[in-house]
Design an enzyme around this catalytic site. Structure first.
Site, PDB file in Angstrom:
ATOM      1  N   VAL A 123       8.007   4.585  13.367  1.00 54.56           N
ATOM      2  CA  VAL A 123       7.238   5.732  13.867  1.00 54.56           C
ATOM      3  C   VAL A 123       6.470   5.302  15.110  1.00 54.56           C
ATOM      4  CG1 VAL A 123       5.357   7.346  13.329  1.00 54.56           C
ATOM      5  CG2 VAL A 123       7.020   6.699  11.548  1.00 54.56           C
TER       6      VAL A 123
ATOM      7  N   TYR B 280     -18.507 -22.057 -22.970  1.00 54.01           N
ATOM      8  CA  TYR B 280     -18.557 -23.518 -22.904  1.00 54.01           C
ATOM      9  C   TYR B 280     -17.644 -24.148 -23.940  1.00 54.01           C
ATOM     10  CZ  TYR B 280     -20.051 -28.203 -24.249  1.00 54.01           C
ATOM     11  OH  TYR B 280     -20.056 -29.525 -24.593  1.00 54.01           O
TER      12      TYR B 280
ATOM     13  N   ALA C 285       0.828  -1.202   0.000  1.00 56.42           N
ATOM     14  CA  ALA C 285       0.000   0.000   0.000  1.00 56.42           C
ATOM     15  C   ALA C 285       0.865   1.257   0.000  1.00 56.42           C
ATOM     16  CB  ALA C 285      -0.923  -0.008   1.222  1.00 56.42           C
TER      17      ALA C 285
ATOM     18  N   ASP D 139      -3.747  -3.107   4.800  1.00 56.56           N
ATOM     19  CA  ASP D 139      -4.276  -4.015   5.818  1.00 56.56           C
ATOM     20  C   ASP D 139      -4.681  -3.323   7.115  1.00 56.56           C
ATOM     21  OD1 ASP D 139      -3.764  -5.936   3.969  1.00 56.56           O
ATOM     22  OD2 ASP D 139      -2.423  -7.130   5.224  1.00 56.56           O
TER      23      ASP D 139
ATOM     24  N   CYS E  73       2.251 -12.581  -0.169  1.00 62.89           N
ATOM     25  CA  CYS E  73       1.433 -13.773  -0.425  1.00 62.89           C
ATOM     26  C   CYS E  73       2.232 -14.896  -1.058  1.00 62.89           C
ATOM     27  CB  CYS E  73       0.261 -13.430  -1.331  1.00 62.89           C
ATOM     28  SG  CYS E  73      -0.768 -12.112  -0.678  1.00 62.89           S
TER      29      CYS E  73
ATOM     30  N   GLU F  54       9.909   3.191   6.894  1.00 67.85           N
ATOM     31  CA  GLU F  54       9.628   1.753   7.008  1.00 67.85           C
ATOM     32  C   GLU F  54      10.484   1.186   8.138  1.00 67.85           C
ATOM     33  OE1 GLU F  54       7.705  -0.767   5.926  1.00 67.85           O
ATOM     34  OE2 GLU F  54       9.029  -2.115   7.062  1.00 67.85           O
TER      35      GLU F  54
ATOM     36  N   SER G 203       8.268  -3.450  -0.628  1.00 69.74           N
ATOM     37  CA  SER G 203       7.744  -3.911  -1.907  1.00 69.74           C
ATOM     38  C   SER G 203       8.109  -5.355  -2.231  1.00 69.74           C
ATOM     39  CB  SER G 203       8.263  -2.990  -3.027  1.00 69.74           C
ATOM     40  OG  SER G 203       7.668  -3.324  -4.248  1.00 69.74           O
TER      41      SER G 203
END
Lengths: 446, 446
Positions: free
Chosen positions: A80, A424, A11, A281, A42, A32, A38
């Site tokens: 922070v 199909y 994010a 998140d 997942c 950070e 980055s």
């Protein structure tokens, strides 16, 4: 103008990068706390599954790229601990334990989430791991190598727990999965959830449902796990009992919180302070089906939200679409997918839900390789509107769910969805795609 | 009341069965010229691919079942050659060459389509086959066995031609594909169509585009094919240059025809005679995107239409949703899918189309097994509305297309589609599904 971002994962970095692209004159500072930015969080279970891959393969862009070509003032090792809204500053501690304080014009909180811990003795033993950051992934992987790990207990049967079961099975380990509830995924109908158990047991995973872990002890370089009903000794424990949003900074600064202690944001990703945004998140969202606030932390929303914040602070007002909570995961040979509301969620949201489950074939019935696919639909009896879906099968569930997700975004009724002209061909589907069969059956209850 | 159905394939038998289920007192007579009813025509290439399977495996329900349990008066070997609308009768010849005449209250024309023939010398030689009926399938299969067929030419590079290429490759034959146009699928952008050629050549199929067949000769129990530029000798020729609707009965009876000489029907499947319905490959449809009549003969529509006719004649007025022309097929290791309009179709329908093609990954970029997927989108510049899509890749194209089909049914704009909350997990997709990436890129042109 200075744009300060707390958190350099999906994010935060999408926001920082796009803000800089939108306006190269903007000063962008990202703070950070770890050294990693980055990366594909997942992808970690799949990386752990493969001893020959480096965890760093999951890094999408390095800090050097962000600092160099993209011109972002990226400060890793910067934690922070305070937001001063009055004076518009953030302050904290850097990697050398020095205090820092930085003023902002616009601030983005993209602090993500962290694993829930279990308040039991032994949870802090070295062989008990969580999987959230890339550093967590490295720790698990190096522990497996250094301790010649041959067996593991996974505590928690959600997405991450099940993905870790697969990863450790791939490594040839003896794996046990323990879950305190009587099922894996509370949104999945019991009959479909049971298929996960069968799949795990087919792969010789020992499954213990309705079982809690009461303590963990060190046992000659191994770990002794005390279940509510028995005990076992393994080499590794992975704790995967869910995540909580990192919203303390926001709460301490007096920002309004949303469901599950996430940070409440509007459709422009603004918190209750117009100069502070939150995304990823740690933030909540509106659900398209209910119109209500929900906390469903998923990767696409984090990326999409990051872009929208960047647009908003660079003068391109960009609201963000509501979510339908589409999610998919793989466990061994099963694909499990959902979108929208479960029956219980629909009930809680004030709908008059009806549901059904059908079994159909992933391919034409006479086609080689066809397997059973289970489709569950939920609809509102009053309006006939489709409210949610889940699916499980050995193939075709992961991609099929997207058709239902689009139908939810379009607020389609079950009848309208049943009218859709889906694809199909014998290798891919029966003439009536299983989703259409499910819709047709559900129509009979409406 | 008596309901007479001409044609006992998918459309006709779904109508007959459902009409009888809706109203067991209804007299239902089905007149079918062949001996086969209710089989999976689309499964034939896959059946031909496997020497160990019987063609009869594709029969979904036998004539005996329809006649017995379902109480349908099913008359095979009955070829209708005239509809007398004045007297409400149909007449024709049965298997013993006896004339018959049957009165109807409501009539359904479900006569399907037949392969286009090429007006060239030798097209009627015994080794030149078409694939439409189950009997055609049996003929091809038994010819392969009896003539020890080791090589074949497929004339025509559409769905059926390409599926037959795959089937005969599976049988270990040397296969040539000849196509008069410079591409396989006119709706596919050239860059994507070229991937089909590459795929064929990788599997050692000899591809001859922009080539016509001028004549075929018998050549010692084999066949000599004369191309516009050369000649070749093979064991078998399969002609697959498209199909035409069997609409002559309707035309002779003075019913209004639609595009491509199909039978024009309204949204209740009524022809221009209120007592006569038409459905399946012989009938037209309305296209959801253009609102115009189109002739796109596909299996789902035939089944759906059959049900709707049954409802309509049994007093449950049922209009049928418009189609978006979603289609998918597999050729060797490629999945090819489409929905909605191509760029040219959009132009012809009066839109101001823009298009783009993106390449993305079928799975997360770092995930093992990821392959390239190509997504093509078409939108209307004036309104931003999504008009069509096509996709090609080794995995994930067949099911992904359905999400876009649903978006077309919902008349979504590209921006709305881009806002959809689609599924993500590394084994199935990048965080931004390739369809979302395509939508995002196309937004830049709108």
């Amino acid at each position: 103008m200075r744009f300060v971002v707390i958190g350099g994962d999906a994010a935060g970095m999408s926001a920082a990068s796009k803000a800089k692209r939108n306006n190269p004159d903007l000063e962008v500072i990202v703070l950070e706390q770890s050294e990693d930015v980055s990366y594909s969080a997942c992808g970690m279970p799949y990386n752990i599954a493969d001893p020959d891959r480096e965890m760093n393969d999951l890094v999408v862009r390095t800090a050097a790229v962000f600092r160099g070509k993209q011109g972002i003032d990226l400060r890793t090792g910067h934690k922070v601990d305070r937001i001063d809204r009055q004076n518009k500053t953030v302050s904290g501690t850097d990697a050398h334990s020095n205090r820092f304080q930085i003023a902002y014009d616009k601030l983005l909180i993209a602090t993500g989430s962290r694993p829930k811990m279990l308040p039991i003795p032994g949870i802090d033993l070295p062989g008990v791991k969580v999987l959230r950051s890339l550093e967590d992934g490295r720790r698990i992987k190096s522990y497996i190598d250094s301790h010649n790990v041959r067996s593991a207990v996974i505590i928690g049967g959600g997405y991450i727990g099940l993905e870790m079961v697969e990863a450790l099975c791939e490594r040839g380990m003896h794996v046990q999965l323990v879950e305190i509830r009587d099922s894996f995924l509370p949104w999945l109908p019991k009959a479909m959830d049971d298929l996960i158990r069968t799949e795990l047991e087919t792969h010789e995973v020992k499954v213990k449902l309705e079982t809690s872990v009461t303590r963990i002890e060190s046992h000659h370089d191994r770990l002794k796990i005390f279940y509510s009903d028995s005990e076992t000794v393994v080499d590794l424990v992975v704790l995967a009992v869910g995540v909580v949003p990192n919203s303390e900074l926001a709460a301490d600064a007096g920002l309004v919180l949303g469901p599950g202690f996430s940070i409440a944001v509007d459709r422009y990703l603004r918190t209750s302070d117009p100069d502070i945004y939150a995304v990823g998140d740690c933030a909540d969202a509106f659900h398209q089906v209910t119109g209500q606030r929900v906390w469903i932390p998923l990767a696409l929303r984090a990326n999409r939200g990051g872009w929208a914040v960047a647009d908003n602070i660079t003068g391109r007002a960009s609201d963000i679409p509501d979510i339908v909570g589409t999610a998919v995961f793989k466990v061994l040979d099963l694909e499990v997918a959902r979108t929208g509301l479960s029956f219980e969620e629909a009930l809680n949201a004030g709908f008059d839900p009806v549901e059904n489950i059908i079994q159909s074939s992933s391919r034409a019935h006479a086609h080689p390789g066809a397997t059973t696919i289970h489709v569950h639909l939920v609809a509102d009896k009053k309006t006939g509107r489709l409210l949610g879906a889940s699916m499980i099968g050995k193939e075709g569930a992961a991609h099929r769910i997207n058709a239902l997700a689009v139908a939810l975004h379009a607020s389609m009724t079950v009848r309208e969805f049943f009218g859709c002209d889906l694809a199909y061909a014998p290798p891919f589907s029966p003439v009536w795609d299983p989703m259409l069969t499910a819709a047709n059956q559900l129509l009979k209850k409406l």
